[in-house]
Motif scaffolding. Structure first.
Motif, short mmCIF file in Angstrom:
data_model
loop_
_atom_site.label_atom_id
_atom_site.label_comp_id
_atom_site.label_asym_id
_atom_site.label_seq_id
_atom_site.Cartn_x
_atom_site.Cartn_y
_atom_site.Cartn_z
N UNK A 118 48.31 35.98 55.96
CA UNK A 118 49.78 35.92 55.98
C UNK A 118 50.38 36.47 57.26
N UNK A 119 49.74 37.50 57.83
CA UNK A 119 50.29 38.12 59.04
C UNK A 119 50.38 37.13 60.19
N UNK A 120 49.34 36.31 60.39
CA UNK A 120 49.39 35.37 61.51
C UNK A 120 50.41 34.27 61.25
N UNK A 121 50.69 33.98 59.99
CA UNK A 121 51.76 33.03 59.70
C UNK A 121 53.11 33.57 60.17
N UNK A 122 53.34 34.86 59.93
CA UNK A 122 54.57 35.48 60.41
C UNK A 122 54.58 35.54 61.94
N UNK A 123 53.44 35.87 62.54
CA UNK A 123 53.36 35.95 64.00
C UNK A 123 53.62 34.59 64.64
N UNK A 312 51.50 36.33 49.77
CA UNK A 312 51.54 37.78 49.50
C UNK A 312 52.03 38.09 48.09
N UNK A 313 52.42 37.08 47.32
CA UNK A 313 52.82 37.34 45.94
C UNK A 313 51.61 37.88 45.17
N UNK A 315 49.66 37.50 42.84
CA UNK A 315 49.07 36.58 41.86
C UNK A 315 47.60 36.40 42.20
N UNK A 316 46.69 36.70 41.27
CA UNK A 316 45.27 36.46 41.53
C UNK A 316 45.05 35.02 41.99
N UNK A 317 44.09 34.84 42.88
CA UNK A 317 43.79 33.59 43.58
C UNK A 317 44.52 33.53 44.92
N UNK A 318 45.63 34.27 45.07
CA UNK A 318 46.33 34.35 46.34
C UNK A 318 45.93 35.65 47.04
N UNK A 319 46.25 35.75 48.34
CA UNK A 319 45.93 36.97 49.08
C UNK A 319 46.59 38.18 48.44
N UNK A 320 47.82 38.02 47.96
CA UNK A 320 48.51 39.13 47.32
C UNK A 320 47.80 39.60 46.07
N UNK A 321 47.14 38.69 45.35
CA UNK A 321 46.37 39.09 44.17
C UNK A 321 45.18 39.95 44.54
#
Length: 373
Positions: A118-123, A312-313, A315-321
């Protein structure tokens, strides 16, 4: 009113270019931070499905192109399942080989590898905004009103031409566009506006109007209106030292609006039908490409921020999970049990599948598929 629609070929190419590049950038974030910590990547795939090209580099990573060019993935050594659980086969690996696996790394290293996507998406969005600011400068309209429409929410609140808006719902306002962006996001809601008039500070309250607009492509939007205008526009050059922070602020504003929109949907202030999925993104991609490459690049920045935010939400399966489970592990000082992780990721998969079905239904409905007659 007749609407325009880009041809299906342009829409398909634009969608593949947009989603494919943004997901690959996301996965490259995971890859490079993993490599920094000594994790071997077994496979880096651009696209899914059967391999149509592949090459193994000197580190033993298979770089491949899949038949379906929508996105991609990086598979680290030791990845046995979506929750990256270690099993007996991992423990039996030779020490040198085991030390190159994802599971062998410390908690904070694993968390940084996951967070890097997610960080590189923001960058990426920040870099795009920087480029636009340096190339075209920053258009600024001071928040001094020169039009107040009769009968509008602004008129009912007692706003007058010549008023300078200082705060809108508690947020300091430096430009008229800031106020406009705030207004658009909260149709039908009560707001407090702090103004300066003849040297005195006054507070006004009103309820924003709710209007629906249709663009040239037939897309319908529900937005807020207050009924004021400001016409003085200044174009300010943005220097190389100022541009990074200005781009960060712009990215932060877009992210805040996306979070606000999701919060309004969760709270019921906006209908679920406003959530769009891949088909809607494809449609918007084609429309943006038909308007020119600069419009398409601007859309890429917005979608990149959205991709980073959604991942970043918790939710398991996502990076935030994953990050949520790592947070639990940090508090408990030991990982959640294998059974808990397995059920968490099953629940996450079910949630994502249901979400995809819902947004696909919304997309098809927005295209008029379910209209009778």
């Amino acid at each position: 009113m007749a609407t325009e629609s880009p041809n299906i070929f342009l829409t398909l190419i634009a969608f593949i270019a947009l989603i494919g590049s943004l997901v690959v950038v996301h996965e490259l974030g995971h890859y490079f931070v993993g490599r920094w910590f000594g994790v071997k990547a077994d496979k880096f795939s651009i696209g899914f499905g059967p391999q149509i090209w592949g090459r193994v580099d000197k580190r033993g990573t298979l770089w491949r192109i899949g038949l379906l060019p929508l996105g991609g993935f990086v598979q680290f050594a030791g990845d046995m399942n979506p929750s990256s659980q270690a099993d007996d086969s991992w423990r039996q690996l030779p020490e040198a080989e085991r030390n190159q696996t994802f599971q062998s790394k410390t908690l904070w290293q694993r968390a940084l590898i996951v967070f890097a996507g997610p960080t590189v998406n923001f960058l990426l969005a920040i870099l795009i905004f920087m480029g636009f600011l340096l190339a075209f400068g920053k258009s600024v309209t001071p928040p001094v009103l020169d039009v107040v429409q009769p009968g509008s929410p602004a008129a009912e609140a007692g706003l007058m031409p010549g008023d300078r808006v200082l705060k809108f719902n508690g947020r300091s306002i430096e430009t008229f566009n800031q106020m406009a962006n705030e207004t658009i996001m909260i149709p039908g809601e009560r707001v407090t506006i702090e103004i300066e008039r003849n040297g005195a500070r006054l507070a006004k309250e009103t309820v924003l109007a709710e209007v629906k607009e249709v663009d040239r492509f037939g897309n319908e939007y529900r937005i807020g209106r207050i009924g004021v205008g400001a016409s003085k526009v200044e174009t300010r050059e943005v220097g190389i030292l100022e541009a990074p922070w200005a781009a960060v602020l712009q990215t932060g504003n877009v992210l805040r609006q996306q979070m606000m929109g999701l919060g309004q949907i969760i709270s019921g202030r906006r209908p679920l039908s406003e959530l769009g999925g891949p088909l809607k993104i494809a449609k918007v991609s084609g429309e943006a490409m038909s308007l020119g490459i600069l419009t398409f690049i601007s859309l890429a920045a917005l979608i990149s921020i959205n991709l980073g935010f959604m991942n970043l939400l918790p939710i398991p399966m996502l990076d935030g999970g994953h990050l949520l489970l790592y947070g639990i592990e940090a508090i408990r000082r030991r990982p959640a049990t294998a059974q808990v992780q397995e059920w968490a990721f099953r629940a996450g998969f079910a949630m994502l599948a249901a979400f995809m079905l819902m947004v696909t239904f919304n997309d098809l409905a927005s295209f008029g598929l379910f209209e009778s007659g």
